[in-house]
Write a protein that holds these residues in place. Structure first.
Motif, PDB file in Angstrom:
ATOM      1  N   LEU A  79       0.864  -1.177   0.000  1.00  0.00           N
ATOM      2  CA  LEU A  79       0.000   0.000   0.000  1.00  0.00           C
ATOM      3  C   LEU A  79       0.902   1.229   0.000  1.00  0.00           C
ATOM      4  N   PRO A  80       0.992   1.932  -1.130  1.00  0.00           N
ATOM      5  CA  PRO A  80       1.877   3.098  -1.168  1.00  0.00           C
ATOM      6  C   PRO A  80       1.313   4.268  -0.365  1.00  0.00           C
ATOM      7  N   GLN A  81       2.190   5.200  -0.085  1.00  0.00           N
ATOM      8  CA  GLN A  81       1.794   6.379   0.692  1.00  0.00           C
ATOM      9  C   GLN A  81       0.710   7.180  -0.035  1.00  0.00           C
ATOM     10  N   ASP A  82       0.937   7.375  -1.336  1.00  0.00           N
ATOM     11  CA  ASP A  82      -0.032   8.146  -2.123  1.00  0.00           C
ATOM     12  C   ASP A  82      -0.848   7.194  -2.979  1.00  0.00           C
ATOM     13  N   MET A  83      -2.124   7.186  -2.733  1.00  0.00           N
ATOM     14  CA  MET A  83      -3.011   6.312  -3.519  1.00  0.00           C
ATOM     15  C   MET A  83      -3.344   6.988  -4.848  1.00  0.00           C
ATOM     16  N   ASP A  93     -13.503  -2.384 -10.495  1.00  0.00           N
ATOM     17  CA  ASP A  93     -12.510  -2.393 -11.590  1.00  0.00           C
ATOM     18  C   ASP A  93     -11.104  -2.335 -11.025  1.00  0.00           C
ATOM     19  N   TYR A  94     -10.949  -1.442 -10.061  1.00  0.00           N
ATOM     20  CA  TYR A  94      -9.618  -1.218  -9.474  1.00  0.00           C
ATOM     21  C   TYR A  94      -9.104  -2.513  -8.835  1.00  0.00           C
ATOM     22  N   LEU A  95      -9.963  -3.150  -8.053  1.00  0.00           N
ATOM     23  CA  LEU A  95      -9.526  -4.380  -7.384  1.00  0.00           C
ATOM     24  C   LEU A  95      -9.299  -5.507  -8.403  1.00  0.00           C
ATOM     25  N   GLU A  96     -10.149  -5.556  -9.422  1.00  0.00           N
ATOM     26  CA  GLU A  96      -9.951  -6.587 -10.460  1.00  0.00           C
ATOM     27  C   GLU A  96      -8.650  -6.349 -11.223  1.00  0.00           C
ATOM     28  N   TYR A  97      -8.346  -5.082 -11.434  1.00  0.00           N
ATOM     29  CA  TYR A  97      -7.107  -4.749 -12.132  1.00  0.00           C
ATOM     30  C   TYR A  97      -5.886  -5.180 -11.304  1.00  0.00           C
ATOM     31  N   VAL A  98      -5.918  -4.851 -10.026  1.00  0.00           N
ATOM     32  CA  VAL A  98      -4.797  -5.245  -9.158  1.00  0.00           C
ATOM     33  C   VAL A  98      -4.712  -6.773  -9.083  1.00  0.00           C
ATOM     34  N   ALA A  99      -5.875  -7.435  -9.049  1.00  0.00           N
ATOM     35  CA  ALA A  99      -5.872  -8.906  -9.033  1.00  0.00           C
ATOM     36  C   ALA A  99      -5.215  -9.442 -10.308  1.00  0.00           C
ATOM     37  N   GLU A 114     -15.007  -9.801  -3.032  1.00  0.00           N
ATOM     38  CA  GLU A 114     -16.226  -9.712  -2.213  1.00  0.00           C
ATOM     39  C   GLU A 114     -15.869  -9.768  -0.728  1.00  0.00           C
ATOM     40  N   ALA A 115     -14.996 -10.704  -0.375  1.00  0.00           N
ATOM     41  CA  ALA A 115     -14.634 -10.882   1.036  1.00  0.00           C
ATOM     42  C   ALA A 115     -13.881  -9.658   1.566  1.00  0.00           C
ATOM     43  N   LEU A 116     -12.928  -9.174   0.783  1.00  0.00           N
ATOM     44  CA  LEU A 116     -12.137  -8.020   1.239  1.00  0.00           C
ATOM     45  C   LEU A 116     -12.996  -6.759   1.321  1.00  0.00           C
ATOM     46  N   ALA A 117     -13.912  -6.605   0.352  1.00  0.00           N
ATOM     47  CA  ALA A 117     -14.791  -5.433   0.372  1.00  0.00           C
ATOM     48  C   ALA A 117     -15.648  -5.446   1.635  1.00  0.00           C
ATOM     49  N   ARG A 118     -16.096  -6.651   2.031  1.00  0.00           N
ATOM     50  CA  ARG A 118     -16.865  -6.764   3.288  1.00  0.00           C
ATOM     51  C   ARG A 118     -15.992  -6.360   4.474  1.00  0.00           C
ATOM     52  N   ASN A 119     -14.754  -6.856   4.458  1.00  0.00           N
ATOM     53  CA  ASN A 119     -13.850  -6.593   5.589  1.00  0.00           C
ATOM     54  C   ASN A 119     -13.522  -5.111   5.746  1.00  0.00           C
ATOM     55  N   VAL A 120     -13.385  -4.419   4.629  1.00  0.00           N
ATOM     56  CA  VAL A 120     -13.024  -2.998   4.733  1.00  0.00           C
ATOM     57  C   VAL A 120     -14.253  -2.084   4.615  1.00  0.00           C
ATOM     58  N   GLY A 121     -15.425  -2.695   4.568  1.00  0.00           N
ATOM     59  CA  GLY A 121     -16.656  -1.903   4.572  1.00  0.00           C
ATOM     60  C   GLY A 121     -16.933  -1.166   3.282  1.00  0.00           C
ATOM     61  N   LEU A 122     -16.612  -1.804   2.159  1.00  0.00           N
ATOM     62  CA  LEU A 122     -16.870  -1.144   0.864  1.00  0.00           C
ATOM     63  C   LEU A 122     -17.832  -1.937  -0.018  1.00  0.00           C
ATOM     64  N   SER A 123     -18.478  -2.941   0.555  1.00  0.00           N
ATOM     65  CA  SER A 123     -19.333  -3.817  -0.273  1.00  0.00           C
ATOM     66  C   SER A 123     -20.349  -3.041  -1.095  1.00  0.00           C
ATOM     67  N   GLY A 124     -20.945  -2.031  -0.481  1.00  0.00           N
ATOM     68  CA  GLY A 124     -22.006  -1.301  -1.177  1.00  0.00           C
ATOM     69  C   GLY A 124     -21.489  -0.212  -2.106  1.00  0.00           C
ATOM     70  N   ASP A 125     -20.190  -0.068  -2.160  1.00  0.00           N
ATOM     71  CA  ASP A 125     -19.640   1.057  -2.936  1.00  0.00           C
ATOM     72  C   ASP A 125     -18.747   0.631  -4.093  1.00  0.00           C
ATOM     73  N   GLY A 142      -7.399   0.897  -0.820  1.00  0.00           N
ATOM     74  CA  GLY A 142      -5.959   0.613  -0.928  1.00  0.00           C
ATOM     75  C   GLY A 142      -5.564  -0.562  -0.053  1.00  0.00           C
ATOM     76  N   ILE A 143      -6.114  -0.611   1.123  1.00  0.00           N
ATOM     77  CA  ILE A 143      -5.804  -1.722   2.031  1.00  0.00           C
ATOM     78  C   ILE A 143      -6.323  -3.040   1.431  1.00  0.00           C
ATOM     79  N   ALA A 144      -7.519  -2.964   0.858  1.00  0.00           N
ATOM     80  CA  ALA A 144      -8.098  -4.176   0.245  1.00  0.00           C
ATOM     81  C   ALA A 144      -7.215  -4.678  -0.903  1.00  0.00           C
ATOM     82  N   GLN A 145      -6.734  -3.758  -1.730  1.00  0.00           N
ATOM     83  CA  GLN A 145      -5.896  -4.204  -2.856  1.00  0.00           C
ATOM     84  C   GLN A 145      -4.585  -4.813  -2.360  1.00  0.00           C
ATOM     85  N   ALA A 146      -4.063  -4.248  -1.259  1.00  0.00           N
ATOM     86  CA  ALA A 146      -2.808  -4.790  -0.723  1.00  0.00           C
ATOM     87  C   ALA A 146      -3.012  -6.219  -0.211  1.00  0.00           C
ATOM     88  N   LEU A 147      -4.207  -6.490   0.288  1.00  0.00           N
ATOM     89  CA  LEU A 147      -4.479  -7.815   0.866  1.00  0.00           C
ATOM     90  C   LEU A 147      -4.876  -8.855  -0.194  1.00  0.00           C
TER      91      LEU A 147
END
Lengths: 293, 400
Positions: A79-83, A93-99, A114-125, A142-147
């Motif tokens: 997770l870089p300093q500047d997102m 799209d962003y998470l699929e791209y990083v995947a 889906e699981a990471l979005a739930r964990n970081v509270g972004l499922s609905g967004d 950013g945290i979700a993509q790092a994980l």
């Protein structure tokens, strides 16, 4: 998992930013603290393989990272300093791209997202464009993509910047749960984040990591160096020029001041229990590593 | 979704670029229709021209040649000796335009045998001129040299292709001009350059290179994905240009008349050393433009991989694209001194009008190698080197 840094030096032209860092890191959370310009981000970028050291090498489980090729980066979540985001990408799209960058098969990526979005509270967004997210949401993304892809080494540069207190606590819980059999390196200015989850804390200044220990060890060093006293409001500005203050709480016309000092700062000062933040201020104000002349 | 599809989306399949492509399609359709429709006036004028041309298709008709030459003189009196002025002046008068074109054709047939006064000593043309040069070389015993072999090759080719035949090739000439003139650089290559330019530089300017370079596939597979996306985008844009100018060009007159006529019946290609029909050369031109445009897109991508700002990439790519035009402005002497730079510059290799209009060969270790063959080798080499450069650059890239 064992990550070893051997004599890492980094020069930018004639400026030596890292001065021969040698460390051995194993599973668990490591906090990296230090003032601006200490070289934290440079060290993190070298570990993330986006910057090459001028000298020295990094070993992963005893093997030189350069010999591992792409497989070294496959073990890393960063997770870089500047997102940064592409303007037309949604969160999904962003998470699929990083995947895809991490080589996660599409079906598996969908499940992880889906699981990471739930964990970081972004499922609905996830359907919204990233650029419309608030600063905190972008950080959580950013945290979700790092994980993604469950990396063995997680490198987080200022992960909680922009998160509200509730989000920070949630983040710490995620990292704590995640770090059981992983190596997490957490660079931050927010000492309390490190205090609560790091098993070891590194203090970095002038391109060197001189101190590595647990929070308790740091705190033990400054027993009897933290004081509480009350001073009038009008004296505060003058007082802070001559003392290291870690906290100020108003009490009517008076200010309750938490002071770091090896000597009792005033007759009415009373000793208080130190914490890691106090230790950080003590180290960087009373025990600074001076750069070589 | 694979990396390739993401890269394609970043480059082309996004709302902003699709809107630009839509606007370009309209522009290209307009160019195809406009340039075609106004060559001789309206549809009725074209019909008049075609009716005049049809019975005269084939070798020179001596009787009509006299009539045409007289009309040509009339046109000169009316519009002056400037050919451009005559071209535009006669565009509304199909009968006069036809006569002028026929007079030019008669002149081309004469050049086929005797060359033209403006021909360079170093690039002779005309069956008789070539034959006498061969005789000179034979008499001086220089029959083993490159000049002898290339002149003989040129003569054999000219004889085999025969003298130019007249045909109504107005629309084909217009199509080849749209595909092979300097204007193509501005209509097609500059928009292509702008669309391709962010392919790598956007990662630095958005800061996404942090994540890309630290990922498993961020050093090699992403380059392959980006190159594939660049090729697909370039081919899509080039194909759009080719199709729009072809379809809308011929739509304006509603006929493909002249498709089976020889390429050498098109005035600009009267010296082309090729035996294609116009339809055949259309296919060759399209393939050439697809190849040269794609290689240019790879050059832009390579520049993009070396620079962080899209504006800088566009600037540098424009310099590469328009280098020949700049050199031309320096005058013939300097141009001759750096002829290989001119011959292998983008503005030369990109345009069929520069590549196929005349006999041009190179001496490669004594072998006579046609210009277009040299260019194919050059383009393959450039494609390979730029691709290698992009992989190498990404492998070594850092974020400071």
């Amino acid at each position: 998992m064992q990550l070893q840094l051997e004599g890492i030096v980094k020069n930018f032209r004639d400026k030596e930013v890292l001065k021969g860092i040698s460390l051995r890191l194993e599973n668990g959370v490591y906090g990296l603290l230090g003032p601006n310009g200490a070289g934290k981000t440079t060290m993190i970028r070298i570990l993330a393989d986006i910057l090459q050291p001028t000298k020295g090498r990094i070993l992963i489980n005893g093997q030189d990272k350069n010999a591992c090729g792409d497989e070294y980066r496959a073990k890393i979540g960063y997770l870089p300093q500047d997102m940064s985001f592409y303007s037309d990408f949604t969160g999904r799209d962003y998470l699929e791209y990083v995947a895809a960058l991490k080589g996660v098969p599409a079906a598996e990526a969908r499940e992880q997202i889906e699981a990471l979005a739930r964990n970081v509270g972004l499922s609905g967004d996830l359907h919204r464009r990233c650029v419309t997210y608030s600063g905190g949401m972008q950080r959580r993304l950013g945290i979700a993509q790092a994980l993604l892809d469950n990396p063995e080494i997680l490198i987080l540069d200022e992960p909680t910047a922009g998160l509200d207190p509730h989000e920070r606590i949630k983040f710490r819980n995620i990292i704590s749960a995640y770090s059981k059999d992983r190596l997490v390196l957490l660079s931050t200015h927010i000492v309390s984040d490190v205090d609560s989850i790091a098993k070891q804390v590194m203090m970095m200044e002038y391109g060197k990591v001189e101190r590595l220990g647990s929070s308790e060890e740091y705190v033990r060093q400054i027993e009897n160096c933290v004081w509480s006293l009350r001073i009038p409001v009008e004296r505060l500005v003058e007082f802070q020029n001559s003392a290291v203050i870690s906290n100020v709480v108003p009490h009517g016309d008076m200010m309750e001041v938490r002071v770091i000092s090896e000597n009792k700062p005033s007759a009415d000062a009373v000793p208080v229990t130190p914490n890691l933040e106090d230790a950080y201020l003590y180290i960087f104000n009373y025990l600074p590593l001076k750069p070589a002349a | 979704m694979s990396l390739f599809r993401f890269e394609l989306r970043k480059l082309m399949l996004n709302k902003k670029t699709l809107i630009i492509l839509g606007a370009m399609l309209i522009l290209y359709a307009g160019v195809g229709f406009g340039t075609s429709y106004f060559i001789v006036g309206d549809g009725e004028a074209y019909k008049t021209y075609a009716d005049l041309a049809r019975p005269l298709a084939g070798p020179v008709n001596a009787e009509y040649a006299g009539v045409a030459m007289e009309s040509y003189e009339t046109a000169k009196e009316r519009y002056g000796n400037n050919e451009e002025a005559i071209y535009y002046g006669t565009s509304g008068d199909p009968v006069l335009k036809f006569d002028v074109d026929y007079a030019h054709f008669v002149g081309h047939v004469d050049e086929y045998y005797n060359g033209a006064p403006f021909d360079s000593l170093f690039a002779p043309y005309g069956v008789n001129v070539l034959q006498s040069r061969l005789t000179e070389l034979e008499q001086s015993g220089q029959t083993g040299g490159f000049e002898y072999r290339s002149t003989r090759d040129q003569l054999n080719r000219e004889v085999a292709l025969g003298e130019p035949q007249f045909a109504n090739t107005l629309e084909w000439g217009n199509l080849f001009a749209n595909w092979g003139d300097t204007l193509t650089l501005f209509l097609l290559f500059i928009p292509l350059l702008f669309i391709i330019s962010p392919v790598f530089s956007m990662e630095a300017s958005t800061g996404m290179d942090n994540l890309i370079l630290s990922s498993r596939n961020g050093r090699r597979k992403i380059v392959a994905a980006k190159i594939a996306a660049v090729v697909v985008t370039a081919v899509a844009i080039l194909a759009m240009y080719l199709l729009a100018t072809f379809v809308f060009g011929f739509l304006s007159v509603g006929t493909l008349e002249g498709a089976n006529a020889a390429l050498r019946s098109v005035p600009d290609y009267v010296r082309a050393p090729l035996g294609f029909s116009n339809a055949g050369f259309t296919a060759v031109s399209a393939l050439w433009l697809l190849l040269s445009g794609t290689v240019f897109a790879l050059i832009v991508s390579f520049i993009s991989s070396r620079l962080k700002s899209q504006i800088a990439v566009c600037g540098a790519s424009l310099v590469v694209l328009l280098l020949n035009i700049g050199i031309a402005a320096l005058g013939t002497t300097i141009q001759n001194m750096i002829q290989p730079v001119v011959d292998f510059g983008v503005a030369s290799f990109a345009l069929v009008g520069s590549v196929f209009t005349q006999y041009k060969v190179y001496n490669v270790f004594g072998m006579v190698v046609p210009y277009h063959v040299m260019l194919i080798v050059f383009l393959v080499l450039v494609a390979g080197l730029t691709s290698f450069g992009m992989f190498w650059g990404q492998k070594k890239r850092t974020v400071a």
